[in-house]
Each structure stands twice: as structure tokens, then as C-alpha cells.
Scaffold this motif. Structure first.
Motif, PDB file in Angstrom:
ATOM      1  N   ALA A 379      86.483  38.808   5.825  1.00 45.72           N
ATOM      2  CA  ALA A 379      85.326  37.935   5.670  1.00 45.72           C
ATOM      3  C   ALA A 379      85.526  36.617   6.414  1.00 45.72           C
ATOM      4  O   ALA A 379      84.596  36.094   7.045  1.00 45.72           O
ATOM      5  N   ALA A 380      86.739  36.068   6.351  1.00 48.10           N
ATOM      6  CA  ALA A 380      87.021  34.808   7.040  1.00 48.10           C
ATOM      7  C   ALA A 380      86.921  34.975   8.548  1.00 48.10           C
ATOM      8  O   ALA A 380      86.398  34.093   9.249  1.00 48.10           O
ATOM      9  N   LEU A 381      87.401  36.091   9.091  1.00 45.81           N
ATOM     10  CA  LEU A 381      87.298  36.352  10.526  1.00 45.81           C
ATOM     11  C   LEU A 381      85.842  36.459  10.957  1.00 45.81           C
ATOM     12  O   LEU A 381      85.437  35.926  11.998  1.00 45.81           O
ATOM     13  N   GLY A 382      85.023  37.158  10.151  1.00 51.86           N
ATOM     14  CA  GLY A 382      83.609  37.305  10.487  1.00 51.86           C
ATOM     15  C   GLY A 382      82.877  35.983  10.492  1.00 51.86           C
ATOM     16  O   GLY A 382      82.094  35.687  11.400  1.00 51.86           O
ATOM     17  N   GLU A 383      83.143  35.144   9.487  1.00 48.55           N
ATOM     18  CA  GLU A 383      82.485  33.833   9.418  1.00 48.55           C
ATOM     19  C   GLU A 383      82.931  32.935  10.563  1.00 48.55           C
ATOM     20  O   GLU A 383      82.118  32.216  11.162  1.00 48.55           O
ATOM     21  N   LEU A 384      84.219  32.976  10.895  1.00 51.33           N
ATOM     22  CA  LEU A 384      84.749  32.138  11.966  1.00 51.33           C
ATOM     23  C   LEU A 384      84.106  32.480  13.308  1.00 51.33           C
ATOM     24  O   LEU A 384      83.683  31.595  14.050  1.00 51.33           O
ATOM     25  N   THR A 385      84.013  33.767  13.631  1.00 54.70           N
ATOM     26  CA  THR A 385      83.471  34.165  14.934  1.00 54.70           C
ATOM     27  C   THR A 385      81.971  33.893  15.023  1.00 54.70           C
ATOM     28  O   THR A 385      81.473  33.457  16.069  1.00 54.70           O
ATOM     29  N   GLU A 386      81.230  34.116  13.943  1.00 51.26           N
ATOM     30  CA  GLU A 386      79.785  33.858  13.958  1.00 51.26           C
ATOM     31  C   GLU A 386      79.504  32.368  14.150  1.00 51.26           C
ATOM     32  O   GLU A 386      78.611  31.982  14.912  1.00 51.26           O
ATOM     33  N   THR A 387      80.258  31.531  13.453  1.00 47.62           N
ATOM     34  CA  THR A 387      80.070  30.084  13.583  1.00 47.62           C
ATOM     35  C   THR A 387      80.401  29.615  14.996  1.00 47.62           C
ATOM     36  O   THR A 387      79.698  28.785  15.573  1.00 47.62           O
ATOM     37  N   ALA A 388      81.459  30.166  15.580  1.00 45.34           N
ATOM     38  CA  ALA A 388      81.863  29.770  16.936  1.00 45.34           C
ATOM     39  C   ALA A 388      80.814  30.181  17.957  1.00 45.34           C
ATOM     40  O   ALA A 388      80.457  29.406  18.852  1.00 45.34           O
ATOM     41  N   ARG A 389      80.304  31.390  17.857  1.00 42.02           N
ATOM     42  CA  ARG A 389      79.304  31.865  18.818  1.00 42.02           C
ATOM     43  C   ARG A 389      78.006  31.087  18.715  1.00 42.02           C
ATOM     44  O   ARG A 389      77.278  30.939  19.699  1.00 42.02           O
ATOM     45  N   ALA A 390      77.706  30.581  17.519  1.00 42.87           N
ATOM     46  CA  ALA A 390      76.498  29.775  17.333  1.00 42.87           C
ATOM     47  C   ALA A 390      76.704  28.337  17.798  1.00 42.87           C
ATOM     48  O   ALA A 390      75.767  27.538  17.782  1.00 42.87           O
ATOM     49  N   GLY A 391      77.924  27.992  18.193  1.00 45.58           N
ATOM     50  CA  GLY A 391      78.208  26.638  18.663  1.00 45.58           C
ATOM     51  C   GLY A 391      78.268  25.617  17.555  1.00 45.58           C
ATOM     52  O   GLY A 391      78.066  24.425  17.794  1.00 45.58           O
ATOM     53  N   ARG A 392      78.572  26.044  16.322  1.00 48.25           N
ATOM     54  CA  ARG A 392      78.568  25.135  15.187  1.00 48.25           C
ATOM     55  C   ARG A 392      79.959  24.902  14.606  1.00 48.25           C
ATOM     56  O   ARG A 392      80.087  24.387  13.489  1.00 48.25           O
ATOM     57  N   THR A 393      80.987  25.240  15.357  1.00 49.68           N
ATOM     58  CA  THR A 393      82.342  24.999  14.875  1.00 49.68           C
ATOM     59  C   THR A 393      82.605  23.500  14.789  1.00 49.68           C
ATOM     60  O   THR A 393      82.378  22.773  15.749  1.00 49.68           O
ATOM     61  N   GLN A 394      83.087  23.039  13.653  1.00 48.42           N
ATOM     62  CA  GLN A 394      83.348  21.624  13.442  1.00 48.42           C
ATOM     63  C   GLN A 394      84.768  21.269  13.904  1.00 48.42           C
ATOM     64  O   GLN A 394      85.661  22.125  13.929  1.00 48.42           O
TER      65      GLN A 394
END
Length: 486
Positions: A379-394
Motif C-alpha cells: 500500500a505504501a509503494l502504491g501511494e508513493l508512486t501515485e503521489t509522485a506521478r501526480a507531481g504532489r510529492t512534498q
């Protein structure tokens, strides 16, 4: 009697760890809008990520001090808000994040404002002081430029649009002020040799446009309000040249060259990779592995209820195998402290996953990934990659990484020689899983095969340790049941 406006300026905060500048991608408010505390004002891209800046004030937007697409120094005012009642920012929303915000006022504790949720810097970021114009003999002295030390005065914006300015109870038109400054400074341009005249009037986007084309603004007479140089003035200066600024190389297919500014995430990545490549001595080892059993286990796990709604990818098993190998060989999860001349062995694994985004490569990490069971890690891997692809990584999601995986297999690549993420001792490249002929139990059979590549800092990890780590990861992927022995 009309109450005088209370004008407050919001300065660009340090939204990461020691960043010095950011680009305003877009404004989320306009002049005249009413804003509330913590309402997003604009989206800013730094060297690490794109973030939205919340407002520390409630009131009416008076002026946007920079256009979208402008690079702004940390600590420079970017917006002016009329709070109307003279109140202070909501202390609960942004404790110690900003001062009162009055134009020309310094934060009470001497700190530069930062984004809500990040610690304030201890020093004030300041712009380079402007040169004072040279006054030839016999001319009328030019009034001193308006500074942050003046009384509340809305005349510090980069553009000189015609708006009334309140100064000591008097209304002065910006157009008249700009014209007076331009007329008085004109003789200064013809001052004694060896001395520079005043800085030409131009908005930041026009300055950048001229700089990119190699045009000297001091040689241009502005046609805008108060002598302000416009984009059209720059184009006219280029057209008047006898030799083009940057002649294009003739192309047989008629295609034009494209120039892409190096900034933001790409600029930071380039600097970090160059520093890593020429600081840490890299060694890379390769291992080809039969992962047929791993792929069968993946199919079985995906059907289990605890993995419902979670993507079970081959990367999940690679991550788990590397985490188990790090438990057995803690030195792989370490870093080199040059200043202290020490090797720092980290107590937990903050597992970084290299992700390709439209803005460039980012490496967010899962904090203390070793403590997560397989379903939570998925679950953590999925959330991390989705956030990164959306350009919303903090920025906080990319700080503190200790060990990294780069999955080049998603691009159909077998393997590569990855460069270490700065501050880390190892990085594992995971290649594409392909069906290939493989000798299995004495017979050649079609098997699922992949290639791993481990790059490591040879100051910390010698060949024996690097080989053992890579061999352990490969053994766990080849026979997932062997994880029970850890």
C-alpha cells in the motif's frame, strides 16, 4: 472617514531544507479576491517539488508582485494583502511562521518566514542591494528609492502600473513617480566612464526574456508606462541588429531547435548526480536471477483478501528482499559523514523509490519501511508512486532516505549502472522480467528471468559485502520461501 488600508506582504518561504529560490508556476488568486487564512495563494516549484503556499493573512489581494513563470528568491515579497482591520495572522494556523507582515517590518524573532509545518530559518534572506544612480553636477538630486524601511507604501512591486500610492497621507500616482525617476535618471546614463547607470525599468519576465536572448536592457529605450521596457521593445532591438542573436543551424528537415531551461527538480537532480558521481567511488555488480517462483507467488497473493485494492507488483518483492538483506547486512544502510570522518549506520531503513515525473526524477522514501508487513508495504509503494506521478510529492517525503531502488524494468530495460542517491551507500536497479531459456534441474526450460544491478560506495562497502548483499537479494527473489530463514 475611510479607514486606511493595512497592507501586509507575504514573503516566499523556504519550503524545503535550505532552498534559495522557487518558480511561481501559477497564481490561485487574483487582485481583488478575498482570501482566508491557509487558503492556497499560488503553486511554487522548488528544486525538490511543487507545493501550494497557504496564506498567513485574511483580507483582500491588493497586488501580485511577480508573474507566473518567474524565479523568486526565498525571502522576497510575492503578494500584498489588505487585512483591513490591522490584525495579526492567525497564530494557531502558522505559529512563528511569519511576522505581522507589515511592509517594511522585520519578524520579531529575526527569522525568515517558512511554509506552515516547516521550521523557520534563523537568517533573513535578502536581495542584492541596487546601485544608486550617479548624479551629474548641476542636476536636481533624484529622490531616494522606496525601501522596506519606509512607512506603509505600496510602491515596491516590480511593475510600475498606474495605481495610487499612499505615502504620509498623500496620494501619488505610480505613473508620475516612474516618469519622474526615469526623467531624472536619464542624465545618469551619460555619467563618467567606468560608472554604471541605474537599472533599466522592466518586469521580471521581460528581464528573463532579454537575458535568454542576450539583449542588454541598458541599451533599450522603454516604450511602456514611465519608460518601462516591454517584450515588444526587446523584439524590436533584436530586429534592429545586423547579426542575429543566436543564428539557428540549418536543418534539412525544417525542424527548429528547442531550448529547455535547466531549473527546478531537473536542476537539483543534475547537481546531485554530478556531486555523487565525483564524490563517492562507485562500484556496480550484476546478477541474473530466475524469478519464476516469485511471479507465481505474486499471482497467489493478489487473490488474497488482505491485498484487495492493492497493487501487487514485482517491485514489492524486490523491496522486501532488499529490506531483509539490509537487516542481515546493516552496513549497506549507511552513509559517509565527511565532516565528522565517520560512517553513520542508520537504525531504520527509509526506502527510496526513484520515480520519473513530468518535472524530472524524484526519490521519495517510505519511512522505516523495514517494520511494515508485506500488505502495508504494498500500500505504501502504491501511494508513493501515485503521489509522485501526480507531481504532489512534498519535500519532507524526499528527505532522510537511506537506501534506494530504481525500477528500470518498467521501461523494458534489462538493467543499468545506477548512480547513488547523495548521502546513501547503495542503490539497487531492478530490470525487466522476461521469459527466457534457462537451465532448471538439468533441463533447458522457459523461465521468468530478471537482472539486478547493485551500485555501492566503495569507501563503505567493499566487494565482499556488496556481493553478499546482492546474492542475498537474488536468493530471496529466486526462492521467496527462504525469507522464513531471516
Amino acid at each position: 472617514m475611510t479607514q486606511a488600508p493595512t497592507l501586509r506582504q507575504f514573503k516566499l518561504p523556504d519550503v524545503g531544507e535550505g532552498l534559495t529560490e522557487g518558480e511561481i508556476l501559477q497564481w490561485l488568486v487574483a487582485v481583488g479576491d478575498t482570501v482566508t487564512v491557509n487558503q492556497p495563494l499560488c503553486e511554487v516549484e522548488t528544486a525538490k517539488a511543487a507545493v501550494e503556499l497557504p496564506s498567513p493573512f485574511a483580507g483582500t489581494v491588493v497586488e501580485l508582485l511577480f508573474d507566473a513563470g518567474t524565479m523568486v528568491d526565498v525571502g522576497a515579497p510575492i503578494i500584498t494583502i489588505d487585512t483591513g482591520d490591522g490584525g495579526t495572522p492567525d497564530a494557531a494556523a502558522a505559529p512563528e511562521a511569519t511576522g505581522s507582515g507589515l511592509i517594511g517590518e522585520t519578524n520579531a524573532n529575526g527569522r525568515t518566514a517558512v511554509l506552515v509545518g516547516y521550521g523557520p530559518r534563523s537568517t533573513e534572506a535578502r536581495r542584492r542591494p541596487r546601485r544608486a544612480p550617479v548624479e551629474p553636477a548641476g542636476t536636481t538630486p533624484v529622490p531616494p528609492p522606496v525601501t522596506d524601511d519606509a512607512p506603509p507604501l505600496l510602491a515596491t512591486a516590480p511593475d510600475m502600473r498606474s495605481k495610487p500610492v499612499r505615502h504620509g497621507g498623500l496620494e501619488v500616482g505610480r505613473q508620475a513617480e516612474a516618469a519622474a525617476l526615469s526623467e531624472a535618471a536619464a542624465p545618469a546614463r551619460e555619467a563618467a566612464p567606468g560608472r554604471r547607470g541605474p537599472r533599466p525599468l522592466a518586469k521580471p519576465p521581460v528581464r528573463k526574456y532579454a537575458k535568454d536572448l542576450g539583449v542588454d536592457l541598458a541599451a533599450i529605450t522603454g516604450s511602456g508606462t514611465g519608460g518601462c521596457i516591454t517584450r515588444a521593445d526587446v523584439d524590436a532591438a533584436i530586429a534592429a541588429r545586423s547579426v542575429p542573436v543566436a543564428p539557428a543551424v540549418p536543418a534539412t528537415d525544417g525542424a527548429a531547435r528547442q531550448r529547455i531551461p535547466i531549473k527546478g527538480v531537473r536542476k537539483h537532480t543534475a547537481a546531485a548526480m554530478v556531486s555523487s558521481a565525483f564524490t563517492a567511488p562507485h562500484v556496480t555488480e550484476f546478477l541474473t536471477v530466475d524469478v519464476t517462483r516469485m511471479m507465481k507467488l505474486r499471482t497467489r497473493l493478489a487473490a488474497r483478501p488482505e491485498f484487495a485494492g492493492v497493487k501487487v507488483s514485482p517491485l514489492l518483492f524486490v523491496a522486501k528482499a532488499l529490506l531483509l538483506a539490509a537487516q542481515r547486512h546493516p552496513m549497506v544502510n549507511s552513509s559517509w559523514d565527511e565532516a565528522a570522518q565517520e560512517i553513520v549506520v542508520h537504525g531504520q531503513v527509509n526506502l527510496g523509490i526513484a520515480a520519473a515525473t513530468p518535472r524530472g526524477l524524484v526519490v521519495p522514501n517510505i519511512k522505516d519501511a523495514g517494520r511494515l508487513p508485506l500488505a502495508e508495504l504494498a500500500a505504501a509503494l502504491g501511494e508513493l508512486t501515485e503521489t509522485a506521478r501526480a507531481g504532489r510529492t512534498q519535500p519532507g517525503d524526499m528527505a532522510g532516505g537511506t537506501l534506494t531502488i530504481t525500477n528500470v524494468g518498467v521501461f523494458g530495460v534489462d538493467t543499468g549502472t545506477p548512480i547513488l542517491n547523495p548521502g546513501e551507500a547503495a542503490i539497487l536497479a531492478f530490470g525487466a522480467v522476461r521469459e527466457m531459456p534457462w537451465v532448471h534441474k538439468g533441463k533447458v526450460k522457459p523461465r521468468q528471468v530478471t537482472t539486478l544491478a547493485l551500485s555501492f560506495d566503495h569507501r563503505i562497502i567493499d566487494g565482499e559485502l556488496g556481493s553478499r548483499v546482492l546474492a542475498d537479494v537474488g536468493a530471496l527473489l529466486q526462492d521467496p520461501a527462504s525469507a522464513l530463514a531471516y
